[in-house]
Design a protein around this motif. Structure first.
Motif, PDB file in Angstrom:
ATOM      1  N   ASN A  27       0.924  -1.110  -0.011  1.00  0.00           N
ATOM      2  CA  ASN A  27       0.167   0.144  -0.044  1.00  0.00           C
ATOM      3  C   ASN A  27       0.865   1.358   0.246  1.00  0.00           C
ATOM      4  O   ASN A  27       1.142   1.812   1.101  1.00  0.00           O
ATOM      5  CB  ASN A  27      -0.869   0.055   1.147  1.00  0.00           C
ATOM      6  N   THR A  28       1.243   1.574  -1.234  1.00  0.00           N
ATOM      7  CA  THR A  28       2.462   2.577  -1.185  1.00  0.00           C
ATOM      8  C   THR A  28       1.964   3.824  -0.574  1.00  0.00           C
ATOM      9  O   THR A  28       3.095   4.428   0.069  1.00  0.00           O
ATOM     10  CB  THR A  28       2.600   3.036  -2.880  1.00  0.00           C
ATOM     11  N   ALA A 175      -6.645  -1.761  -8.275  1.00  0.00           N
ATOM     12  CA  ALA A 175      -6.494  -0.306  -7.275  1.00  0.00           C
ATOM     13  C   ALA A 175      -7.788   0.361  -7.252  1.00  0.00           C
ATOM     14  O   ALA A 175      -8.108   0.970  -8.222  1.00  0.00           O
ATOM     15  CB  ALA A 175      -5.295   0.480  -7.642  1.00  0.00           C
ATOM     16  N   VAL A 193      -0.615   1.369  -6.477  1.00  0.00           N
ATOM     17  CA  VAL A 193      -0.124   0.377  -5.274  1.00  0.00           C
ATOM     18  C   VAL A 193       1.084  -0.490  -5.931  1.00  0.00           C
ATOM     19  O   VAL A 193       1.103  -0.330  -7.245  1.00  0.00           O
ATOM     20  CB  VAL A 193      -1.102  -0.466  -4.639  1.00  0.00           C
TER      21      VAL A 193
END
Length: 199
Positions: A27-28, A175, A193
């Motif tokens: 989950n960037t 996403a 992500v």
């Protein structure tokens, strides 16, 4: 460990996993929901099933070391690691054109159902329907009266899960494009992500 790959905001990706291989989904930016599916690579009629998972877990929130069950009641993935607070949704269906129409959209809106089919098509696969997904990082509190709330994610930037394949399988990630309610954070702004494959 493979290179880092991106799932662009509002889009989907599908990847093959061999038995024993794992995928790390990151989950960037911390607030993005990732609708996640998994299919038996040799028989697409077998897939990760939230309804069957509920019976296996005797609950609705999968946690570290839990097996993620198929519609044939066997684990297809193991949640090997989870660095987030562990709130993932197994109740809500993937968004689709009908959901956005109900929310007032009058034109086409990207959605997770179409993302699933598009991602599978990119690897020459097809699913006859859209199973209920494992909604990674989607926060849907359930009250004592059974009512739900559309909560904001509890995850932070860089939180990740590692899912290990128990059989040869295909993992699909979307996403989530939802930008009308705050399931992707208060800003209602979907983001990309990342993922990588692990031995």
């Amino acid at each position: 460990m493979s290179d880092l790959h991106v799932v662009p905001a509002c889009h989907g990706r599908a990847v093959h996993l061999s038995k024993g291989q794992a995928i790390q989904i990151i989950n960037t930016h911390g607030q993005q929901v990732v609708d996640t599916w998994c299919f038996n690579a040799h028989d697409m009629s077998e897939f990760m099933s939230m309804e069957h998972l509920h019976a296996t877990l005797q609950g609705i929130f999968p946690a570290k070391f839990d097996g993620l069950t198929t519609n044939r009641r066997r684990p297809i993935l193991i949640m090997e690691e989870d660095t987030s607070p562990g709130r993932h949704d197994t109740v809500i269906a993937a968004c689709d054109v009908h959901r956005y129409a109900a929310l007032g959209c009058t034109q086409y809106h990207n959605n997770c159902t179409d993302n699933l089919h598009a991602a599978l098509a990119q690897i020459d696969r097809r699913a006859t329907d859209c199973p209920a997904p494992l909604n990674l990082w989607m926060n849907i509190p359930v009250g004592p009266d059974g009512k739900i709330t559309w909560g904001e994610p509890l995850s932070k930037p860089g939180d990740h899960v590692i899912l290990r394949a128990m059989i040869d399988c295909i993992v699909v990630m979307s996403a989530c494009p939802q930008d009308l309610i705050p399931i992707n954070g208060a800003a209602c702004k979907p983001t990309e992500v990342h993922y990588r494959l692990l031995d």
